[in-house]
Structure formats: C-alpha cells, structure tokens
Design a protein around this motif. Structure first.
Motif, short mmCIF file in Angstrom:
data_model
loop_
_atom_site.label_atom_id
_atom_site.label_comp_id
_atom_site.label_asym_id
_atom_site.label_seq_id
_atom_site.Cartn_x
_atom_site.Cartn_y
_atom_site.Cartn_z
N HIS A 288 4.70 16.69 2.21
CA HIS A 288 3.72 15.65 2.47
C HIS A 288 4.44 14.33 2.67
CE1 HIS A 288 0.14 17.88 0.37
NE2 HIS A 288 0.82 18.66 1.20
N ARG A 289 3.83 13.47 3.50
CA ARG A 289 4.40 12.14 3.75
C ARG A 289 3.74 11.12 2.82
NH1 ARG A 289 2.39 11.92 9.69
NH2 ARG A 289 0.71 12.95 8.55
N TYR A 290 4.56 10.33 2.15
CA TYR A 290 4.08 9.26 1.28
C TYR A 290 4.61 7.95 1.87
CZ TYR A 290 2.73 13.00 -1.81
OH TYR A 290 2.13 14.13 -2.33
N PHE B 71 1.21 14.37 -5.74
CA PHE B 71 0.77 15.69 -6.21
C PHE B 71 0.51 16.61 -5.02
CE2 PHE B 71 -2.74 12.72 -6.09
CZ PHE B 71 -3.73 13.38 -5.39
N PRO B 72 1.54 16.93 -4.24
CA PRO B 72 1.35 17.87 -3.13
C PRO B 72 1.02 19.25 -3.66
CG PRO B 72 3.68 17.41 -3.45
CD PRO B 72 2.95 16.47 -4.35
N ALA B 73 -0.06 19.82 -3.18
CA ALA B 73 -0.52 21.12 -3.68
C ALA B 73 0.49 22.21 -3.33
CB ALA B 73 -1.89 21.45 -3.10
N LYS B 74 0.52 23.21 -4.17
CA LYS B 74 1.46 24.31 -3.98
C LYS B 74 1.09 25.11 -2.74
CE LYS B 74 3.80 27.93 -6.60
NZ LYS B 74 3.86 28.65 -7.90
N GLY B 75 2.08 25.35 -1.90
CA GLY B 75 1.87 26.13 -0.70
C GLY B 75 1.52 25.31 0.53
N LEU C 141 0.84 -1.20 0.00
CA LEU C 141 0.00 0.00 0.00
C LEU C 141 0.88 1.24 0.00
CD1 LEU C 141 -2.70 1.61 0.50
CD2 LEU C 141 -2.29 1.24 2.95
N LEU C 142 0.52 2.21 -0.83
CA LEU C 142 1.14 3.54 -0.83
C LEU C 142 0.03 4.56 -0.63
CD1 LEU C 142 3.37 5.62 -1.21
CD2 LEU C 142 3.06 5.43 -3.69
N THR C 143 0.12 5.33 0.45
CA THR C 143 -0.92 6.30 0.78
C THR C 143 -0.28 7.58 1.28
OG1 THR C 143 -2.91 6.67 2.11
CG2 THR C 143 -1.13 5.44 3.14
N CYS C 144 -1.07 8.66 1.28
CA CYS C 144 -0.61 9.96 1.76
C CYS C 144 -1.65 10.54 2.70
CB CYS C 144 -0.36 10.92 0.59
SG CYS C 144 0.17 12.56 1.11
N PRO C 145 -1.34 10.70 3.98
CA PRO C 145 -2.32 11.25 4.93
C PRO C 145 -2.38 12.77 4.94
CG PRO C 145 -0.35 10.59 6.09
CD PRO C 145 -0.12 10.23 4.65
N PHE D 282 8.67 8.54 2.46
CA PHE D 282 9.47 9.69 2.06
C PHE D 282 8.62 10.94 2.11
CE2 PHE D 282 7.47 8.21 -1.81
CZ PHE D 282 7.19 9.36 -2.53
N GLN D 283 9.27 12.10 1.98
CA GLN D 283 8.58 13.38 1.97
C GLN D 283 8.74 14.04 0.60
OE1 GLN D 283 8.98 15.70 5.87
NE2 GLN D 283 10.87 14.55 5.83
N SER D 284 7.75 14.82 0.22
CA SER D 284 7.78 15.48 -1.08
C SER D 284 6.98 16.76 -1.01
CB SER D 284 7.21 14.55 -2.16
OG SER D 284 7.37 15.14 -3.44
N GLN D 285 7.43 17.76 -1.77
CA GLN D 285 6.70 19.01 -1.88
C GLN D 285 6.57 19.40 -3.35
OE1 GLN D 285 8.66 22.34 -0.08
NE2 GLN D 285 10.63 21.96 -1.04
#
Length: 386
Positions: A272-274, A264-268, A223-227, A325-328
């Motif tokens: 986000h944690r994936y 797809f972390p929104a701008k601003g 599973l890959l999810t983003c809270p 991982f984290q992503s922006q």
C-alpha cells in the motif's frame, strides 16, 4: 470380454474427442471470421509462393531509404494504442497545475556563479592536491541540497506519476513539489521516507519526525493518507494523520486535526502507498469541519478524500511538498486491528490449516515403516553428532 469393452470405450472416447475437436475448430474459425482486421495487414501484397518475383533492394542505402519511408507512413497496427486510448475520455486531457508557481533561475546568472566557483577551486591548493591523490570527499548533504535545488522536484514529480499519486489523490491535476519534505521514523531518524521506498508497519508505528524549509511566519498543513487501504470503497482513502495551521516548520506546534494512526495494510492485499502531502497556507484556516474525535479509532470517521479536502480549502492552501513510502502486512497489523481499531482482522488470502494426523498408536498395524515421521517435531536432530 473385458478387452473388448476397453477397446470399445477407447474407440468411443476417440470419436467423441474428434467431435469435440471439430466443434472447437469450427467455433474458433467462426470467431475469427466475425473479427475482421482493422485494416490492411503488413506484407499483405507479398506473394509467399513466388518470392523470386519480389523486388530486391540491391543496396543497403536503398533499403534504409525505403524502410524510413514505410516507417513514416501511418498504419493501424502501429497506432493501435490510439484506438484504445480514444475510448478513455480522460486520456490526452491537459492536467491542471495546482502547485506553487515555478520561476526558472536565470541561465546567465547560473553560468556566472559556476565560473566563479570553478575559479575559486582552481586557486585552492589543498583541493587540487586532494583531487590529484583521489582523496577528495564531497559531503552527501551538499549533494542532496544541490539536487533539491536543481532537478530534484522534477524527478520527484516523475516518480509520483509513475506510482499514480496524482491520479489517485488529485485527479486531472498535479503539482511540482518544490519544498523538500523530510520524514524520519525512530529517535535517530534511521528509517527515512523517500519516494516509494519500503517500510514495515512496525517501523512506522510511532509518530515520525518532520522537517522542511519554511519562512518565518508561514503556515502549513501536513497530511498522511493511504489511497489503497479502504475496505469498502475503492475510491475512498483512510486518513492517518492531519495537522493544520503549522507555524513555520514546527509540526508539534500545529493544530492536530486527526491523531496519528499506524499503517494497517490488510493481509493478502500486497503493498500500500502511504503519502505525505505538505500544503502551504495563505493564512490561518478554520478547520472545525475537518476535526476528528479524539481518539479516532473508527474507520468510518477516518474515511477521507484528498481531492474533496483540497477543493474545500483551495483558496487558502497550495500543495508544495510530497513524500511517500510503501508497506505491506506484518504481525503488528493484527495488533492494530484488535487493540486499536477493536475489530476483527480482515484476511484476503487463504490460510492453509495444519495437516491433520490421527492420534498416534503404540503398535501400528499395516502402516509404512516411516509411520513415526509424521509425529516427529520440525527441529533438526542433534543426537549422534559429536
């Protein structure tokens, strides 16, 4: 007349300011009176005006003994956190371990094996020479393998607690990630997923390569999810990838319940944690209720809750592996919103428009000498440089 008016205005302003300050002081004093301290304040018995009457310690030993006695006494200012935590109904509640059973290896067996290894190393002449000449090299793969088998799972669990992974995915629960989960993006797996490292959405745009240690005949779910990504519900998640009934360690041979969607972390909205979660199944599971349409480009269909998914299949699966991982935001997120999700991109920060300049005139009148600077390009001038 003008001077008299200015003086009168200044005096009026000063009087008004004094009234405002008096009101502010009175309000502050009133608020302080309403909020009494929770208990006896420290050093309340000390007479500041007569410090000579305070008892002297006369020796460092006596001071240290009394300091320890005072430190051991309960005081409300030292336990203020307990007052705050008492209002939290979930604080202090014991978390349920939902992971695989952990069996601590025998300490006697570990010591015996270590002594045997040390005995063999002492007989190795080449190893002794390399250690003496400082040319001994230890492969990082062996170090990684030893770490994964010893303290690795406990340290991963501690890092996951720090990032709030269990709090957001499995409320009031946790597990020890005993199965090492290796996730790599790119053909050469150059961009690895560890435990909180940063990757850009561009680097995570394609399906990663997954590997983990699995027994023959075992079944797994990935599973890959983003809270942190949901645009409407703070308690919900967006599912990015779900593969069930994976035979052994062959993820490509599993049943893809929801195809891969890039981050797809929104701008601003910052980082986000994936999170990748690996579940070990007791056997084959019927995932008909969890299958998403193909292709699934609707955020409504991708709305997900890991805890609900686990509660539905908790009798047949157990969480065993973890990586995240984290992503922006970067430029590829705009393409994901427009081309893949077919929607306008949400922006949660102010985009300053370009400075407006009126049309340039050939003969400006009444303009400063630097009038032409606003119409110059941003490139550095190269004329006059030899």
């Amino acid at each position: 007349m003008a001077l008299r008016t200015v003086c009168a205005s200044a005096l009026r302003t000063g009087a008004d300011l004094g009234v405002n300050n008096a009101r502010t002081i009175a309000t502050t004093a009133f608020l302080c009176i309403r909020r009494a301290p929770l208990g006896k304040m420290p050093n309340e018995d000390v007479d500041v005006e007569n410090l000579e009457s305070v008892e002297k310690y006369r020796s460092y030993t006596r001071y240290l003994r009394q300091a320890k006695e005072v430190d051991n006494k309960p005081a409300w200012w030292k336990t203020f956190r307990s007052y705050v935590e008492a209002a939290d109904p979930e604080h202090g509640a014991e978390r349920v371990d939902i992971g695989l059973s952990y069996y601590r290896p025998s300490r006697t067996k570990e010591v015996k094996e270590r002594k045997q290894v040390v005995k063999q190393n002492k007989k190795n002449v080449e190893l002794e020479r390399a250690a003496r000449l400082c040319t001994l090299k230890i492969p990082l793969e062996r170090v990684q393998e030893a770490w994964e088998k010893s303290s690795g799972p406990f340290q991963i669990k501690r890092v996951a607690d720090h990032y709030g992974v269990f709090r957001d995915l499995f409320p009031m629960s946790c597990f020890l990630p005993q199965v090492p989960l290796r996730v790599g993006y790119g053909q050469d797996k150059s961009r690895q997923v560890y435990y909180g490292n940063r990757l850009t959405p561009t680097e995570a745009a394609s399906v990663p390569q997954i590997s983990f240690d699995a027994e023959e005949g075992s079944m797994w779910t990935l599973l890959l999810t983003c809270p942190d990504e949901h645009l409407l519900d703070n308690e919900a998640e967006y599912i990015h990838w779900l593969v069930g009934n994976i035979p052994g360690g062959a993820v490509q041979a599993g049943e893809e319940l929801c195809h891969y969607l890039p981050p797809f972390p929104a701008k601003g909205t910052g980082f986000h944690r994936y999170i990748y979660v690996l579940f070990k199944q007791e056997g084959h599971i019927d995932f008909q209720e969890d299958v998403r349409p193909l292709p699934c480009h609707s955020l409504v269909d991708r709305t997900f809750k890991t805890v609900d998914f686990y509660r539905k299949h908790q009798d047949n699966m157990t969480p065993a592996g973890l990586a995240f991982f984290q992503s922006q935001w970067d430029e590829s997120v705009t393409n994901t919103f427009h081309d893949t999700l077919d929607m306008r991109e949400p922006v949660f920060e102010f985009i300053r428009p370009p400075v407006y300049h009126p049309p340039q005139v050939k003969y400006p009148h009444g303009q400063p000498l630097r009038y032409l600077d606003r119409y110059r390009g941003g490139k550095e001038h190269t004329f006059g440089i030899y």
